[in-house]
Design a protein around this motif. Structure first.
Motif, PDB file in Angstrom:
ATOM      1  N   UNK A   1      59.132 -27.811 -17.784  1.00  0.00           N
ATOM      2  CA  UNK A   1      58.543 -29.161 -17.929  1.00  0.00           C
ATOM      3  C   UNK A   1      59.130 -29.921 -19.087  1.00  0.00           C
ATOM      4  N   UNK A   2      60.030 -30.201 -18.593  1.00  0.00           N
ATOM      5  CA  UNK A   2      60.452 -32.018 -19.445  1.00  0.00           C
ATOM      6  C   UNK A   2      59.370 -32.908 -19.961  1.00  0.00           C
ATOM      7  N   UNK A   3      58.429 -33.953 -18.192  1.00  0.00           N
ATOM      8  CA  UNK A   3      57.779 -34.490 -18.592  1.00  0.00           C
ATOM      9  C   UNK A   3      56.511 -34.638 -17.875  1.00  0.00           C
ATOM     10  N   UNK A   4      54.962 -35.497 -18.092  1.00  0.00           N
ATOM     11  CA  UNK A   4      54.519 -35.166 -17.454  1.00  0.00           C
ATOM     12  C   UNK A   4      54.512 -35.699 -15.756  1.00  0.00           C
ATOM     13  N   UNK A   5      55.473 -36.588 -15.152  1.00  0.00           N
ATOM     14  CA  UNK A   5      56.029 -36.467 -13.925  1.00  0.00           C
ATOM     15  C   UNK A   5      56.225 -35.814 -12.689  1.00  0.00           C
ATOM     16  N   UNK A   6      56.942 -34.482 -14.190  1.00  0.00           N
ATOM     17  CA  UNK A   6      57.583 -33.005 -13.454  1.00  0.00           C
ATOM     18  C   UNK A   6      56.221 -32.453 -13.265  1.00  0.00           C
ATOM     19  N   UNK A   7      55.409 -32.226 -14.243  1.00  0.00           N
ATOM     20  CA  UNK A   7      54.510 -31.353 -13.597  1.00  0.00           C
ATOM     21  C   UNK A   7      53.318 -31.738 -12.607  1.00  0.00           C
ATOM     22  N   UNK A   8      53.077 -33.504 -12.944  1.00  0.00           N
ATOM     23  CA  UNK A   8      52.392 -34.312 -11.519  1.00  0.00           C
ATOM     24  C   UNK A   8      52.320 -33.668  -9.714  1.00  0.00           C
ATOM     25  N   UNK A   9      54.629 -33.628 -10.167  1.00  0.00           N
ATOM     26  CA  UNK A   9      55.167 -33.325  -9.164  1.00  0.00           C
ATOM     27  C   UNK A   9      55.189 -31.747  -8.461  1.00  0.00           C
ATOM     28  N   UNK A  10      54.789 -30.924  -9.146  1.00  0.00           N
ATOM     29  CA  UNK A  10      54.924 -29.908  -8.642  1.00  0.00           C
ATOM     30  C   UNK A  10      53.412 -28.853  -8.615  1.00  0.00           C
TER      31      UNK A  10
ATOM     32  N   UNK B   1      48.577 -24.623 -14.709  1.00  0.00           N
ATOM     33  CA  UNK B   1      49.675 -24.769 -17.159  1.00  0.00           C
ATOM     34  C   UNK B   1      51.000 -24.748 -16.691  1.00  0.00           C
ATOM     35  N   UNK B   2      51.328 -25.462 -17.859  1.00  0.00           N
ATOM     36  CA  UNK B   2      52.883 -25.896 -17.991  1.00  0.00           C
ATOM     37  C   UNK B   2      53.602 -24.804 -19.147  1.00  0.00           C
ATOM     38  N   UNK B   3      54.830 -24.481 -18.760  1.00  0.00           N
ATOM     39  CA  UNK B   3      55.358 -24.192 -20.147  1.00  0.00           C
ATOM     40  C   UNK B   3      55.950 -24.968 -20.719  1.00  0.00           C
ATOM     41  N   UNK B   4      56.056 -25.414 -22.186  1.00  0.00           N
ATOM     42  CA  UNK B   4      56.939 -26.470 -23.376  1.00  0.00           C
ATOM     43  C   UNK B   4      57.714 -25.116 -24.175  1.00  0.00           C
ATOM     44  N   UNK B   5      58.165 -25.412 -23.201  1.00  0.00           N
ATOM     45  CA  UNK B   5      59.972 -25.143 -24.019  1.00  0.00           C
ATOM     46  C   UNK B   5      61.379 -26.118 -23.883  1.00  0.00           C
TER      47      UNK B   5
ATOM     48  N   UNK C   1      56.873 -31.871 -25.974  1.00  0.00           N
ATOM     49  CA  UNK C   1      56.383 -32.057 -27.282  1.00  0.00           C
ATOM     50  C   UNK C   1      55.615 -33.280 -27.804  1.00  0.00           C
ATOM     51  N   UNK C   2      56.675 -34.162 -26.886  1.00  0.00           N
ATOM     52  CA  UNK C   2      56.405 -36.119 -27.348  1.00  0.00           C
ATOM     53  C   UNK C   2      55.166 -36.258 -26.662  1.00  0.00           C
ATOM     54  N   UNK C   3      55.202 -36.295 -25.250  1.00  0.00           N
ATOM     55  CA  UNK C   3      54.405 -37.002 -24.406  1.00  0.00           C
ATOM     56  C   UNK C   3      52.828 -35.515 -24.652  1.00  0.00           C
ATOM     57  N   UNK C   4      52.798 -35.016 -25.662  1.00  0.00           N
ATOM     58  CA  UNK C   4      51.554 -33.997 -25.060  1.00  0.00           C
ATOM     59  C   UNK C   4      49.809 -34.450 -25.326  1.00  0.00           C
ATOM     60  N   UNK C   5      49.650 -35.645 -25.541  1.00  0.00           N
ATOM     61  CA  UNK C   5      48.652 -36.489 -25.272  1.00  0.00           C
ATOM     62  C   UNK C   5      48.669 -36.430 -23.560  1.00  0.00           C
ATOM     63  N   UNK C   6      50.129 -36.678 -23.382  1.00  0.00           N
ATOM     64  CA  UNK C   6      49.557 -37.125 -21.521  1.00  0.00           C
ATOM     65  C   UNK C   6      49.390 -36.437 -20.804  1.00  0.00           C
ATOM     66  N   UNK C   7      49.705 -34.943 -21.652  1.00  0.00           N
ATOM     67  CA  UNK C   7      50.334 -33.633 -20.451  1.00  0.00           C
ATOM     68  C   UNK C   7      48.629 -32.920 -20.242  1.00  0.00           C
ATOM     69  N   UNK C   8      47.925 -33.165 -21.530  1.00  0.00           N
ATOM     70  CA  UNK C   8      46.932 -31.915 -21.938  1.00  0.00           C
ATOM     71  C   UNK C   8      45.516 -32.077 -20.414  1.00  0.00           C
ATOM     72  N   UNK C   9      44.794 -33.807 -20.360  1.00  0.00           N
ATOM     73  CA  UNK C   9      44.186 -33.994 -19.425  1.00  0.00           C
ATOM     74  C   UNK C   9      44.797 -33.247 -18.382  1.00  0.00           C
ATOM     75  N   UNK C  10      45.418 -32.846 -18.042  1.00  0.00           N
ATOM     76  CA  UNK C  10      45.731 -32.387 -16.746  1.00  0.00           C
ATOM     77  C   UNK C  10      46.035 -31.093 -16.648  1.00  0.00           C
ATOM     78  N   UNK C  11      46.316 -30.432 -17.793  1.00  0.00           N
ATOM     79  CA  UNK C  11      46.434 -28.959 -17.931  1.00  0.00           C
ATOM     80  C   UNK C  11      45.203 -27.979 -18.069  1.00  0.00           C
ATOM     81  N   UNK C  12      45.150 -27.193 -17.691  1.00  0.00           N
ATOM     82  CA  UNK C  12      44.232 -25.995 -18.832  1.00  0.00           C
ATOM     83  C   UNK C  12      44.648 -24.975 -19.129  1.00  0.00           C
ATOM     84  N   UNK C  13      45.816 -24.565 -19.452  1.00  0.00           N
ATOM     85  CA  UNK C  13      47.053 -23.980 -20.528  1.00  0.00           C
ATOM     86  C   UNK C  13      48.410 -24.625 -20.655  1.00  0.00           C
ATOM     87  N   UNK C  14      48.679 -23.990 -21.959  1.00  0.00           N
ATOM     88  CA  UNK C  14      50.192 -24.256 -22.783  1.00  0.00           C
ATOM     89  C   UNK C  14      50.186 -23.646 -22.304  1.00  0.00           C
TER      90      UNK C  14
END
Length: 755
Positions: free
Chosen positions: A572-581, A606-610, A615-628
């Motif tokens: 996942x590179x940006x939060x919108x990709x997580x949303x789409x998946x 959850x998402x893999x942070x690789x 990491x620069x949009x972590x604040x936007x992603x965290x409300x959407x996921x249960x784990x990283x």
């Protein structure tokens, strides 16, 4: 007279000799008479290897009293050179050759011209066949080819008569003494076993043809079948897309359709050889040419032709199976040019201890599967097949990139010590199976395992892990020739969940594409990927191929009916990709609900942070996921712009550098208090010194290979988190010249054993 006609004339007469009831010496005496008469040569002699020396066994034209008396060392005299180099000599003036060795007891001083060929048995010279003439002249090509063909028949005769001295072959020292071959470490580990060739060599038992036309038709059919196989290779997963595999494939095609190659085999059949012997006859000539080639690129192409000849030989002989189909009888080190992941999985995992490849790369599919199976693999062992025989004892040291063939007693003793130490440690780790990993200060650390095969689930209880922190769903895709159907996927996921019982399983959606290309999902963009790891792969591919993602989402949801389901999206590179998946899963969930299907009791995403950008949009992603989960393998190569498939860079950038550790600590601080579970998922967490550093910067969950669980549990129980946290904070604030050295010394001072 053509070469085929000359050879056929000799073979017809030799066939009668071979079928007679004469004793072996009598047969050899007749053979030299027949060859001498047929080639109008005054001398014809046969030398065979006995007790490491070439011994004159039969002659026409030399003194009979020299038979079983005249002996030459390998490399001594003209016959010694022929046997040593497995090459043909054709000289108008024998005495002018720098290696000429005159033996007065033979009475050969009156003969000037000389031609000799090696007698080859199972790829090794076991004797020589030579002719001599009083007048200085070079023998015609037709005569040389007739000699080479006759030498093949002689190899069968002397082998069946028990005259072959195996350990005294021209390659005797190389094939009986110890050898060490260096290669590229693909999967670390040490192993011992006997050498088994993935594609067993075909041993030719019958050389002389009964029906020439029938042999020709066998070769035609074999060529057709081989060409079909070559065409089919283009769609096999192990060949991938582009790169060096494509070059090999194009070379294979060039040789497979080469009229010259087919014509030479046909001519050998015309001389009276069976289909197998004709292919081997041409192959022997190729090997002799290879020894004269200095150009490494051209030599590689000749190796390709030899590989293809072996394939043709297996087809025509009907010996099509790999060693896996025959079953492994004892502990085995598998030897292959290359290997596909599906082929590796065919082998008995109880017997297969290691793999050595003449090719292979760090990102090859088979390496991914072998790592999951815990099988050490060494690649780029270029000279291996010329130095090892089936059944030879092998010690594989993939840690140091070495393979020991027929090891010395000293080497065996050293390995025995290492194996004993390993077993001792494993026994100690096994005792920790049911022990929960608490630190000295009482903090519970979660230790989970990575998996990807149904068989991996047994490791969950064997090592006492807390669950599956990463189940790589792509393994099913990599070992399949076609896209796995949804029903197949569902069965696998259901089996995995049932085997896990109450322990969690985090399924990572399929991570294929890029350097894990599969032929059934070919894409015009894939060929253009100069950096496959950063290309069209993982979630990028899945979102574009929506049908693939929908099928996997449905399979996971149906398999987890009545259970908890954990789904993780890779790269996942940006939060919108997580949303789409996640939207794809939500759609399939809604459809199943509308059909009154049984649903999972709970679903966590959850998402893999690789990809560092996330990491620069972590604040936007965290409300959407249960784990990283942090994928340290890819994250490291992206952070350092260093391709880990490149051997020059693979070990260059240290996981214990301040750059990677500071980055990871930022993520720990960024997720603190969010309620989102954070884990490290990858090789970094399975190495004791690196795991110590991860604990010191705040990680409390690790997902690692099963074999690393015991060592990491043992480490955890020796750690005081307050101590290591303070030490890491100091080092990261003001980095020392080598953080690794400092951490190592810190651990040793506290009795904490590291790798």
């Amino acid at each position: 007279m053509t070469a085929a006609a000359a050879a056929r004339s000799i073979l017809t007469r030799l066939h009668e000799v071979m079928a007679s009831r004469l004793h072996p010496q009598g047969k050899l005496d007749q053979v030299v008479q027949i060859i001498g008469e047929s080639l109008d040569s005054e001398v014809c002699s046969i030398y065979l290897l006995r007790e490491g020396m070439l011994e004159l066994f039969a002659t026409r034209g030399l003194e009979q009293s020299a038979v079983h008396v005249t002996r030459l060392a390998i490399g001594e005299g003209l016959n010694g050179i022929i046997a040593e180099h497995v090459e043909t000599l054709n000289l108008a003036e024998a005495a002018a050759h720098p290696d000429f060795a005159y033996r007065p007891e033979t009475g050969e001083d009156k003969f000037h011209s000389f031609a000799g060929v090696p007698i080859v048995h199972r790829e090794r010279a076991v004797g020589t066949l030579c002719v001599q003439h009083a007048d200085p002249r070079r023998y015609e090509d037709v005569e040389i080819e007739a000699l080479q063909t006759v030498a093949m028949v002689l190899s069968e005769l002397i082998a069946s008569a028990g005259l072959v001295d195996e350990e005294s072959s021209a390659l005797g020292e190389a094939l009986s003494g110890p050898q060490v071959v260096q290669g590229l470490t693909l999967v670390k580990g040490i192993a011992a076993g006997c050498a088994v060739f993935h594609q067993p060599r075909v041993h030719i038992d019958h050389v002389v043809a009964e029906d020439t036309e029938a042999e020709r038709q066998r070769v035609y059919r074999a060529f057709d079948k081989m060409r079909d196989q070559i065409e089919a290779m283009a769609s096999q997963a192990e060949f991938g897309v582009g790169g060096e595999h494509d070059e090999v494939l194009q070379t294979y095609k060039m040789f497979a359709y080469d009229e010259g190659w087919g014509r030479r085999i046909n001519e050998a059949i015309d001389s009276g050889l069976t289909a197998e012997a004709a292919i081997e006859r041409v192959q022997q000539r190729t090997r002799m040419r290879m020894r004269e080639i200095d150009d490494p690129l051209l030599a590689d192409r000749m190796h390709d032709l030899e590989d293809l000849s072996n394939r043709l030989l297996r087809i025509v002989s009907g010996q099509l199976g790999t060693a896996a189909t025959q079953g492994l009888k004892r502990d085995t080190i598998l030897v292959a040019r290359n290997l596909g992941p599906a082929e590796l999985l065919e082998y008995d995992r109880r017997r297969l201890k290691g793999v050595v490849l003449e090719e292979g790369s760090l990102t090859a599919h088979v390496v991914i599967v072998a790592r999951a199976m815990g099988i050490p693999v060494l690649g780029r062992a270029r000279a291996l097949r010329g130095l090892v025989r089936e059944g030879d004892e092998i010690l594989l040291d993939a840690d140091k990139g070495l393979v020991h063939i027929r090891p010395t007693q000293q080497t065996q003793d050293l390995f025995a010590e290492r194996f004993a130490q390993t077993r001792q440690k494993q026994a100690a780790y096994a005792e920790l199976r049911d022990v929960e990993p608490f630190t000295r200060c009482g903090t519970r650390i979660q230790v989970m395992i990575n998996a990807g095969l149904r068989d991996d689930m047994a490791a969950l209880s064997l090592v006492g892990a807390d669950g599956i922190g990463l189940f790589r769903t792509e393994f099913q895709f990599l070992v399949s020739a076609t896209l796995p159907q949804r029903e197949r996927q569902t069965r696998l996921y259901r089996d995995v969940l049932e085997a896990a019982g109450d322990k969690p399983v985090i399924f990572r959606t399929v991570d294929i594409g890029g350097d894990k290309a599969v032929p059934y999902l070919d894409n015009e963009n894939a060929d253009a990927d100069e950096n496959p790891a950063m290309g069209w792969r993982a979630l990028r591919l899945a979102l574009e191929r929506e049908g693939l993602m929908k099928a996997q989402a449905r399979a996971l949801l149906e398999a987890a009916a009545g259970k908890a389901l954990y789904v993780m999206f890779p790269m996942v590179s940006e939060p919108w990709e997580f949303d789409a998946a996640k939207a794809v899963f939500d759609q399939q969930l809604a459809w199943l609900r509308s059909q009154k299907k049984m649903l999972p009791d709970e679903i966590r995403f959850g998402a893999m942070l690789e990809v560092p950008a996330l990491a620069e949009t972590l604040d936007l992603l965290l409300p959407k996921v249960s784990f990283i989960s942090i994928g340290t393998n890819d994250l490291t190569q992206f952070l350092f712009a260093a391709d880990r498939a490149n051997p020059k860079l693979a070990e260059r950038y240290d996981w214990l550098s301040p750059a990677i550790l500071r980055f990871l600590k930022r993520i720990v601080l960024g997720t603190a208090g969010s309620g989102v579970d954070l884990a490290v998922c990858g090789e970094m967490g399975g190495r004791r010194l690196e795991a110590l550093a991860l604990l010191g910067i705040g990680f409390r969950r690790l997902s690692i290979t099963p074999v690393a669980v015991g060592p990491i549990k043992e480490l955890v129980r020796k750690v005081d988190l307050a101590e290591i946290t303070a030490a890491m904070a100091g080092w990261l604030s003001s980095p020392p010249a080598s953080l690794r050295t400092e951490l190592q010394a810190w651990a040793e001072a506290r009795g904490i054993e590291t790798d």
